[in-house]
Design a protein around this motif. Structure first.
Motif, PDB file in Angstrom:
ATOM      1  N   SER A   1       0.844  -1.199   0.000  1.00 19.40           N
ATOM      2  CA  SER A   1       0.000   0.000   0.000  1.00 19.40           C
ATOM      3  C   SER A   1       0.873   1.240   0.000  1.00 19.40           C
ATOM      4  CB  SER A   1      -0.966  -0.032   1.179  1.00 19.40           C
ATOM      5  OG  SER A   1      -0.374  -0.620   2.312  1.00 19.40           O
ATOM      6  N   ALA A   2       2.125   1.074  -0.443  1.00 18.11           N
ATOM      7  CA  ALA A   2       3.074   2.186  -0.611  1.00 18.11           C
ATOM      8  C   ALA A   2       3.402   2.890   0.698  1.00 18.11           C
ATOM      9  CB  ALA A   2       2.566   3.179  -1.656  1.00 18.11           C
ATOM     10  N   LEU A   3       3.131   2.225   1.824  1.00 15.49           N
ATOM     11  CA  LEU A   3       3.475   2.830   3.116  1.00 15.49           C
ATOM     12  C   LEU A   3       4.987   2.778   3.323  1.00 15.49           C
ATOM     13  CD1 LEU A   3       0.635   1.163   5.230  1.00 15.49           C
ATOM     14  CD2 LEU A   3       0.783   3.572   4.605  1.00 15.49           C
ATOM     15  N   CYS A   4       5.633   1.754   2.752  1.00 16.44           N
ATOM     16  CA  CYS A   4       7.075   1.599   3.005  1.00 16.44           C
ATOM     17  C   CYS A   4       7.903   1.364   1.750  1.00 16.44           C
ATOM     18  CB  CYS A   4       7.305   0.436   3.976  1.00 16.44           C
ATOM     19  SG  CYS A   4       6.704  -1.153   3.374  1.00 16.44           S
ATOM     20  N   GLU A   5       7.273   1.072   0.606  1.00 19.23           N
ATOM     21  CA  GLU A   5       8.031   0.714  -0.595  1.00 19.23           C
ATOM     22  C   GLU A   5       8.457   1.994  -1.311  1.00 19.23           C
ATOM     23  OE1 GLU A   5       4.977   0.173   0.169  1.00 19.23           O
ATOM     24  OE2 GLU A   5       4.266  -1.841  -0.270  1.00 19.23           O
ATOM     25  N   LEU A   6       9.771   2.271  -1.282  1.00 20.19           N
ATOM     26  CA  LEU A   6      10.261   3.562  -1.770  1.00 20.19           C
ATOM     27  C   LEU A   6      10.190   3.679  -3.294  1.00 20.19           C
ATOM     28  CD1 LEU A   6      13.277   3.866   0.683  1.00 20.19           C
ATOM     29  CD2 LEU A   6      11.019   4.911   0.881  1.00 20.19           C
ATOM     30  N   ASN A   7      10.044   2.543  -3.997  1.00 19.36           N
ATOM     31  CA  ASN A   7       9.984   2.639  -5.465  1.00 19.36           C
ATOM     32  C   ASN A   7       8.712   3.327  -5.948  1.00 19.36           C
ATOM     33  OD1 ASN A   7       9.087   0.083  -4.341  1.00 19.36           O
ATOM     34  ND2 ASN A   7       8.462  -0.464  -6.415  1.00 19.36           N
ATOM     35  N   TYR A   8       7.699   3.476  -5.065  1.00 21.28           N
ATOM     36  CA  TYR A   8       6.476   4.189  -5.488  1.00 21.28           C
ATOM     37  C   TYR A   8       6.589   5.699  -5.276  1.00 21.28           C
ATOM     38  CZ  TYR A   8       4.538  -0.498  -5.570  1.00 21.28           C
ATOM     39  OH  TYR A   8       4.324  -1.822  -5.845  1.00 21.28           O
ATOM     40  N   THR A   9       7.705   6.139  -4.648  1.00 30.32           N
ATOM     41  CA  THR A   9       7.900   7.579  -4.442  1.00 30.32           C
ATOM     42  C   THR A   9       9.316   7.965  -4.862  1.00 30.32           C
ATOM     43  OG1 THR A   9       8.407   6.994  -2.143  1.00 30.32           O
ATOM     44  CG2 THR A   9       6.245   7.998  -2.558  1.00 30.32           C
ATOM     45  N   PRO A  10       9.599   7.880  -6.168  1.00 26.51           N
ATOM     46  CA  PRO A  10      10.956   8.229  -6.590  1.00 26.51           C
ATOM     47  C   PRO A  10      11.222   9.720  -6.374  1.00 26.51           C
ATOM     48  CG  PRO A  10       9.535   7.809  -8.487  1.00 26.51           C
ATOM     49  CD  PRO A  10       8.723   7.493  -7.273  1.00 26.51           C
ATOM     50  N   ALA A  11      12.500  10.043  -6.120  1.00 25.76           N
ATOM     51  CA  ALA A  11      12.863  11.461  -5.944  1.00 25.76           C
ATOM     52  C   ALA A  11      12.713  12.172  -7.284  1.00 25.76           C
ATOM     53  CB  ALA A  11      14.288  11.551  -5.448  1.00 25.76           C
ATOM     54  N   GLY A  12      12.115  13.352  -7.256  1.00 26.65           N
ATOM     55  CA  GLY A  12      11.923  14.131  -8.476  1.00 26.65           C
ATOM     56  C   GLY A  12      12.926  15.266  -8.559  1.00 26.65           C
TER      57      GLY A  12
END
Ligand code: FAD
Length: 500
Positions: free
Chosen positions: A66-77
Motif C-alpha cells: 500500500s506504498a506505506l514503506c516501498e520507496l519505489n512508489y515515491t521516486p525522488a523528483g
C-alpha cells in the motif's frame, strides 16, 4: 477440490473458465459470485492443489502493498521533491482489496481474518545524508495525504532502536539513518486467502478441478472458446466450451494467450527471474524485528531488487525473511519447464525480446551480479540491514518465479521491460489474461474489477450497484473523500481484526 479422473464431463459448457488456481482466479471467482451468482464457473488448476505457485505464502513476501514503506512508489523528483501520485494509487487499490475482503468476511467467508491478514508496521529505512534528505521530502509529501495519515518520521538512532531493535543493534553510531513508520501496514498470507476464496466459491457451486492442465485455447465460429484440458495424472484429454475465459495462470499466462492466437498478445514477451530469500525462525531474532522494513534499491537496479526484512506470520508461525536475491531459471512457473522461455519466443515478439536484451543493461548487470554472489556476499548484504547477523541463523529459500513483462512500446516500436502487471484482453472481451508480478496479489481486487469493466462493459450498469455495496469506495476516490476514508478504514479494521 475435485481431483478424480474423469471428473470433468466432456459435455460441460461453463459460462466461464478460470485457468489457474491462484489469487487472481480466486478473486475473480469471488467477484463473479457478487455480480453474476448464477453463472456456471469452472476453475482448472494444473497442480495437485491450488495456490502452489506465486500466491503460496512462502513464494511471495506477503506484503500488503500500500506504498506505506516501498520507496519505489515515491521516486525522488527534480530538486529533491517527491511526487506522491503513484503511492496514492497503490494505497487506494489496497483499500479496495481490504473492503472486498471485509465484505466476504461479513458474508461468511470460511475461517478467521487472522488466518490471512495481520497488522504489521511498515517501515522505510535509509542511510546517509542523501537518504535522509529524500526520506524527509517523502514524509512531507505523503503526510499531507489522508491515505497516509499517521506516517511517522525519525532520524534519531535512539528512537529507531525502539522501532527496529534488530537493525540498530551493533550499527555504527556515526552512520546517518532515517526512517518512516506506519502502523497501518499488514502481512498477508495470499495462499491462505486463495484457498478460502476457492473453498467459498466451491460452496456456491463453482467447480474447482486440480491436476487439470489447460493446453489449448481456440475461438469457435459461434464465439465460444474451446478449452482443451489434460488430466496430469491419467493423461486423459477433454474439451469444454466457454463464453468467457480468464487466463489466471501466473507465469503460464503468456504461453496460453499466445496459443489463443489473439492479436492483442503480439509483441509481448516474458523474462523469468526467480526470487530467493534468507529466512530465520529464531525467536530471539523475530522478537527484535516486529515490522516489515523496506530499503532502497542500488542505483540503476530494477524495483524488484529493493531489499526488505519482513516479519512473516504464516500458519501461526513467526519468522523473518530477508531479500530478495535473484536467481535465473528459464521456467515460467516453479513447476514449469526449462523450455518455457525459448518456446515463448515467437516471430511477433522476437523484436521486443532482442530490443530489451540490448537496452536493459541495468537488469542484465543486476542479474549477473546476483548470480555471481557467494553465500558470504549474500550475508554481507544482510548485514547492511542486520549488522550482527550470524549466517548460521539463516537459511536460503527459493520463492516464486516472476515473469517480467516485455512489451512493444507503441511510440518507438522497441521492446521495453515492464515491472508492473498488464491485463491483456482479446476476442472482443471474451478472453483475458494477466501478465507480470507487481504490485501483484495486493491489488488483485482492483485488477479483476478492471477486467470486469473491460470485458463486460454492457453489464456494468447492473453490476455497479452490487459492487458498490461490497466495496463502498468503488468508482470513488478515498484520497478525495476523507469522510468515506475514515468510515472504510474503521469498518475494515474492525472486520479484518486489524486492531492488534
Ligand atoms: C518473489 C516474489 C515476491 C512477491 N511479493 C509480493 C508481495 O509481497 N505482495 C504482493 O502483493 N505480491 C507479491 N508478489 C506477487 C504475487 O505473488 C503475484 O502477483 C500473485 O501471486 C499472482 O497470482 P496469480 O493468481 O496470477 O498467479 P499464481 O499464484 O502463480 O497462480 C497461477 C496458477 O495457475 C496454474 N497454472 C499455470 N498454467 C496452467 C495451465 N496451463 N493450466 C491450469 N493451471 C495452470 C499454476 O499452477 C498456478 O497455481 C510476489 C511475487 C514473487 C515471485
Amino acid at each position: 477440490m475435485t481431483s478424480q479422473p474423469g471428473a470433468v464431463p466432456d459435455s460441460a459448457n461453463p459460462d466461464v473458465v478460470l485457468v489457474g488456481g491462484g489469487i487472481m482466479s480466486a478473486t475473480l471467482a469471488a467477484l463473479l459470485g457478487v455480480v453474476a451468482p448464477h453463472w456456471n464457473v469452472t476453475v482448472f488448476e494444473s497442480a495437485g492443489d491450488v495456490a502452489g505457485e506465486s500466491s503460496q505464502a512462502w513464494n511471495n513476501a506477503g506484503t500488503g502493498h500500500s506504498a506505506l514503506c516501498e520507496l519505489n512508489y515515491t521516486p525522488a523528483g527534480p530538486g529533491g521533491t517527491v511526487d506522491p501520485t503513484k503511492a496514492v494509487t497503490i494505497n487506494e487499490q489496497f483499500q479496495v482489496s481490504r473492503q472486498f475482503w471485509s465484505h466476504l468476511v461479513r458474508a461468511g467467508l470460511t475461517g478467521a481474518p487472522k488466518e490471512f491478514i495481520t497488522p504489521v508496521p511498515h517501515i522505510s529505512f535509509v542511510t546517509g545524508t542523501d537518504g535522509r534528505a529524500y526520506m524527509r521530502a517523502r514524509h512531507t509529501a505523503l503526510a499531507a495525504q489522508p491515505l497516509f495519515d499517521g506516517l511517522e518520521y525519525s532520524d534519531d538512532p535512539a528512537e529507531l532502536a525502539e522501532w527496529i531493535p534488530l537493525m540498530m543493534a551493533g550499527r555504527d553510531p556515526s552512520q546517518v539513518v532515517a526512517a518512516t513508520r506506519s502502523a497501518a501496514g499488514t502481512d498477508v498470507n495470499f495462499g491462505a486467502l486463495t484457498r478460502m476464496l476457492l473453498e467459498d466459491a466451491e460452496e456456491r457451486g463453482v467447480a474447482v478441478h486440480v491436476n487439470q492442465r489447460v493446453h489449448g485455447l481456440a475461438r469457435e465460429t459461434d464465439g465460444r472458446w474451446k478449452v482443451d484440458v489434460r488430466d496430469t495424472l491419467t493423461g486423459e484429454r477433454r474439451t469444454v466450451r466457454a463464453r468467457f475465459v480468464f487466463v489466471g495462470a501466473g507465469g503460464g499466462a503468456l504461453p496460453l494467450l499466445q496459443k489463443a492466437g489473439i492479436p492483442e498478445i503480439a509483441g509481448f514477451g516474458g523474462f523469468p527471474v526467480s526470487g530467493k530469500f534468507l529466512r530465520t525462525r529464531s525467536p530471539e531474532l523475530v522478537s527484535g524485528h516486529q515490522a516489515k522494513v523496506y530499503g532502497q534499491a542500488a542505483v540503476g537496479a530494477p524495483p524488484m531488487s529493493v531489499p526488505h526484512l519482513d516479519l512473516r506470520l504464516i500458519d501461526g508461525d513467526h519468522s523473518l525473511m530477508f531479500g530478495p536475491y535473484a536467481g535465473f531459471s528459464p521456467k515460467f512457473l516453479k513447476a514449469g519447464s526449462m523450455f518455457d522461455l525459448p518456446r515463448s519466443v515467437k516471430p511477433n515478439n522476437l523484436g521486443s525480446m532482442l530490443g530489451v536484451a540490448r537496452t536493459e543493461m541495468a537488469l542484465t548487470r543486476y542479474l549477473i551480479n546476483e548470480l555471481m554472489q557467494s553465500g558470504a556476499d549474500r550475508h554481507q548484504t544482510l548485514r547492511h540491514f542486520v549488522p550482527q547477523a550470524d549466517e548460521h541463523d539463516w537459511e536460503m529459500i527459493t520463492a516464486g518465479q516472476r515473469v517480467q513483462v516485455i512489451k512493444r512500446d507503441p511510440a518507438t516500436g522497441r521492446g521495453v521491460l515492464q515491472f508492473g502487471t498488464e491485463l491483456v484482453v482479446g476476442g472482443d472481451g471474451t478472453v483475458a489474461g494477466l501478465l507480470g508480478a507487481s504490485p501483484g496479489a495486493s491489488t488483485a481486487v482492483s485488477a479483476m474489477l478492471t477486467l470486469l469493466e473491460r470485458c463486460f462493459p454492457e453489464r456494468m450498469p447492473t453490476w455497479r450497484p452490487r459492487l458498490q455495496e461490497a466495496i463502498p469506495s468503488y468508482g470513488r476516490s478515498l484520497a478525495d473523500d476523507p469522510a468515506l476514508l475514515a468510515e472504510v478504514r474503521a469498518s475494515t479494521m474492525q472486520t479484518l481484526e486489524l486492531n492488534g
